[in-house]
Design a protein around this motif. Structure first.
Motif, PDB file in Angstrom:
ATOM      1  N   ARG A 113      45.257  35.451  33.080  1.00 19.37           N
ATOM      2  CA  ARG A 113      46.226  35.294  34.170  1.00 19.37           C
ATOM      3  C   ARG A 113      47.303  36.383  34.078  1.00 19.37           C
ATOM      4  O   ARG A 113      47.800  36.851  35.104  1.00 19.37           O
ATOM      5  N   ALA A 114      47.658  36.786  32.872  1.00 18.64           N
ATOM      6  CA  ALA A 114      48.679  37.827  32.688  1.00 18.64           C
ATOM      7  C   ALA A 114      48.236  39.162  33.294  1.00 18.64           C
ATOM      8  O   ALA A 114      49.069  40.017  33.580  1.00 18.64           O
ATOM      9  N   PHE A 115      46.933  39.321  33.515  1.00 16.16           N
ATOM     10  CA  PHE A 115      46.395  40.539  34.120  1.00 16.16           C
ATOM     11  C   PHE A 115      46.066  40.333  35.597  1.00 16.16           C
ATOM     12  O   PHE A 115      45.440  41.181  36.221  1.00 16.16           O
ATOM     13  N   GLY A 116      46.475  39.196  36.129  1.00 19.70           N
ATOM     14  CA  GLY A 116      46.279  38.925  37.543  1.00 19.70           C
ATOM     15  C   GLY A 116      44.971  38.247  37.894  1.00 19.70           C
ATOM     16  O   GLY A 116      44.687  38.023  39.070  1.00 19.70           O
ATOM     17  N   LEU A 117      44.165  37.916  36.911  1.00 21.67           N
ATOM     18  CA  LEU A 117      42.927  37.200  37.199  1.00 21.67           C
ATOM     19  C   LEU A 117      43.261  35.723  37.400  1.00 21.67           C
ATOM     20  O   LEU A 117      44.133  35.169  36.723  1.00 21.67           O
ATOM     21  N   GLU A 118      42.565  35.100  38.342  1.00 20.69           N
ATOM     22  CA  GLU A 118      42.783  33.693  38.649  1.00 20.69           C
ATOM     23  C   GLU A 118      41.471  32.929  38.523  1.00 20.69           C
ATOM     24  O   GLU A 118      40.405  33.482  38.791  1.00 20.69           O
ATOM     25  N   ALA A 135      38.794  35.908  38.228  1.00 22.25           N
ATOM     26  CA  ALA A 135      38.525  37.084  39.061  1.00 22.25           C
ATOM     27  C   ALA A 135      39.800  37.580  39.722  1.00 22.25           C
ATOM     28  O   ALA A 135      40.797  36.860  39.809  1.00 22.25           O
ATOM     29  N   LYS A 136      39.725  38.837  40.173  1.00 27.07           N
ATOM     30  CA  LYS A 136      40.815  39.396  40.970  1.00 27.07           C
ATOM     31  C   LYS A 136      40.313  40.598  41.751  1.00 27.07           C
ATOM     32  O   LYS A 136      39.316  41.225  41.400  1.00 27.07           O
ATOM     33  N   ASP A 137      41.031  40.889  42.838  1.00 32.93           N
ATOM     34  CA  ASP A 137      40.760  42.113  43.588  1.00 32.93           C
ATOM     35  C   ASP A 137      41.416  43.269  42.855  1.00 32.93           C
ATOM     36  O   ASP A 137      42.488  43.126  42.280  1.00 32.93           O
TER      37      ASP A 137
END
Length: 138
Positions: A113-118, A135-137
């Motif tokens: 989550r700290a890297f923007g993955l949800e 995942a994340k865009d």
């Protein structure tokens, strides 16, 4: 004093020992080898010339997946894995990927989550270990 970390491409075979030691030590080393390892991009983080963290990136069109992310236990919590993951996210972007995902151990969800993955979808299990797709865009 912190040792300098270098990140560079490595061969798939160079990832196997660390994958095995960190992720699935109770299984045979064959268990950590992937059928598509030869088509992946593999990266290692080195401290004082020793391989201490590995990750494998697989790109399929505009979607990338990273797998078998492992950092030596005595090197965890020192930012080494974070440096390696940042490197792989940037590499995936440079290779044209627009989205990236992984199957993360649920215990590591906050890290990703700290890297923007949800999280996407429900938890699932490999053996007794709970996982969640993250995942994340890009």
């Amino acid at each position: 004093m912190t040792a300098e970390i270098t990140i560079r491409p490595i061969q798939a075979a160079e990832t196997h020992s660390l994958r095995h030691q960190v992720l699935w030590p109770q299984e045979s080393i064959e268990y950590v080898k992937l059928n598509n390892d030869d088509s992946g991009r593999h990266f290692g983080a080195f401290r004082n010339g020793k391989l201490v963290s590995v990750i494998s990136l697989f790109i399929d069109g505009r979607v990338a997946r990273f797998r078998k992310f492992a950092t030596r236990p005595d090197c965890q919590g020192q930012g080494i894995g974070s440096q390696l993951l940042r490197h792989v996210l940037e590499d995936a972007r440079e290779q044209g990927a627009q989205r990236i995902w992984c199957d993360a151990r649920a215990v590591n969800e906050a890290f990703y989550r700290a890297f923007g993955l949800e999280p996407e979808g429900n938890r699932f299990y490999r053996g007794t270990i709970p996982y969640v797709r993250m995942a994340k865009d890009l």
